[in-house]
Scaffold this motif. Sequence first.
Motif, PDB file in Angstrom:
ATOM      1  N   GLN A  80     -16.857  75.048 -34.017  1.00  0.00           N
ATOM      2  CA  GLN A  80     -18.222  74.529 -34.152  1.00  0.00           C
ATOM      3  C   GLN A  80     -18.891  75.098 -35.392  1.00  0.00           C
ATOM      4  OE1 GLN A  80     -19.501  72.144 -32.127  1.00  0.00           O
ATOM      5  NE2 GLN A  80     -17.496  72.118 -31.149  1.00  0.00           N
ATOM      6  N   PRO A  81     -19.805  74.429 -36.049  1.00  0.00           N
ATOM      7  CA  PRO A  81     -20.160  73.043 -35.773  1.00  0.00           C
ATOM      8  C   PRO A  81     -19.021  72.116 -36.193  1.00  0.00           C
ATOM      9  CG  PRO A  81     -21.292  73.802 -37.759  1.00  0.00           C
ATOM     10  CD  PRO A  81     -20.550  74.980 -37.188  1.00  0.00           C
ATOM     11  N   ASN A  82     -18.874  71.020 -35.463  1.00  0.00           N
ATOM     12  CA  ASN A  82     -17.768  70.098 -35.684  1.00  0.00           C
ATOM     13  C   ASN A  82     -18.271  68.788 -36.280  1.00  0.00           C
ATOM     14  OD1 ASN A  82     -15.056  69.170 -35.472  1.00  0.00           O
ATOM     15  ND2 ASN A  82     -15.702  67.964 -33.725  1.00  0.00           N
ATOM     16  N   TYR A  83     -17.383  68.105 -36.986  1.00  0.00           N
ATOM     17  CA  TYR A  83     -17.704  66.801 -37.561  1.00  0.00           C
ATOM     18  C   TYR A  83     -16.755  65.756 -37.000  1.00  0.00           C
ATOM     19  CZ  TYR A  83     -20.389  69.637 -40.792  1.00  0.00           C
ATOM     20  OH  TYR A  83     -21.288  70.524 -41.313  1.00  0.00           O
ATOM     21  N   THR A  84     -17.246  64.538 -36.868  1.00  0.00           N
ATOM     22  CA  THR A  84     -16.463  63.447 -36.295  1.00  0.00           C
ATOM     23  C   THR A  84     -15.141  63.264 -37.034  1.00  0.00           C
ATOM     24  OG1 THR A  84     -18.518  62.371 -35.635  1.00  0.00           O
ATOM     25  CG2 THR A  84     -16.551  61.002 -35.667  1.00  0.00           C
ATOM     26  N   VAL A  85     -15.167  63.400 -38.345  1.00  0.00           N
ATOM     27  CA  VAL A  85     -13.943  63.214 -39.134  1.00  0.00           C
ATOM     28  C   VAL A  85     -12.877  64.230 -38.721  1.00  0.00           C
ATOM     29  CG1 VAL A  85     -14.656  64.655 -41.108  1.00  0.00           C
ATOM     30  CG2 VAL A  85     -13.101  62.718 -41.480  1.00  0.00           C
ATOM     31  N   ASN A  86     -13.283  65.448 -38.346  1.00  0.00           N
ATOM     32  CA  ASN A  86     -12.339  66.476 -37.890  1.00  0.00           C
ATOM     33  C   ASN A  86     -11.780  66.121 -36.513  1.00  0.00           C
ATOM     34  OD1 ASN A  86     -13.262  67.712 -40.191  1.00  0.00           O
ATOM     35  ND2 ASN A  86     -14.319  69.374 -39.141  1.00  0.00           N
ATOM     36  N   LEU A 121     -13.639  58.104 -42.891  1.00  0.00           N
ATOM     37  CA  LEU A 121     -13.737  57.466 -41.571  1.00  0.00           C
ATOM     38  C   LEU A 121     -13.526  55.956 -41.688  1.00  0.00           C
ATOM     39  CD1 LEU A 121     -16.833  59.155 -39.853  1.00  0.00           C
ATOM     40  CD2 LEU A 121     -14.457  59.311 -39.140  1.00  0.00           C
ATOM     41  N   LEU A 122     -14.266  55.351 -42.604  1.00  0.00           N
ATOM     42  CA  LEU A 122     -14.195  53.897 -42.768  1.00  0.00           C
ATOM     43  C   LEU A 122     -12.839  53.436 -43.293  1.00  0.00           C
ATOM     44  CD1 LEU A 122     -17.651  52.752 -44.171  1.00  0.00           C
ATOM     45  CD2 LEU A 122     -16.477  51.908 -42.143  1.00  0.00           C
TER      46      LEU A 122
END
Length: 193
Positions: A80-86, A121-122
């Motif tokens: 943490q903190p975490n990111y969606t890409v991870n 991501l995209l």
Amino acid sequence: MKVGLYFGTFNPIHTGHLIIANHMAEYSGLDQIWMVVTPHNPLKKKSTLLEDHHRLQMVFLATEDYPKLKPSDVEFRLPQPNYTVNTLAHLQEKFPTHEFSLIMGEDNLNSLHKWKNYDVLLQNHHIYVYPRISTDKLNPEFENHPKIHMIDAPVVEISSTFIRNGVKEGKNVQPLLPHKVWQYIEHNLFYKK
């Protein structure tokens, strides 16, 4: 297998979440929807956020009668903190045969350009977007994007904040919650103060 990831604090999970998740499972071409419970950010003030395991348990209770909906605690074990890409990179490594997509509201799509590595991501994942009541125009960068799919899902305006406030004020919010989730909240006296 095509898996849609529906992220949320789910504090608590309510019928609006289930309506959206089930609609995505039935009408978007996705095989399963994983309800990813986002952990409490240790850097943020706790406020009314229930402990991670309680929110995960409520998601489990809410989804156990829906074979295409699965609770996920994948982010509990990530730094943490975490990111969606991870999270997506971690899941892709763990489940190499799965194709992961994101599920988000139209309001979140408009701020996607602020996300860490949103271009990655995209590039690697599809995004399924459900409508929200909003006056904001869609970011032109995301209009007609081949990886972004606008899904004609029901517009559900139920909020977890409204439910928590209702419980605190002694209102009957039972129709807004799956029955087992309502029982769990009542039994544990959550959101009362």
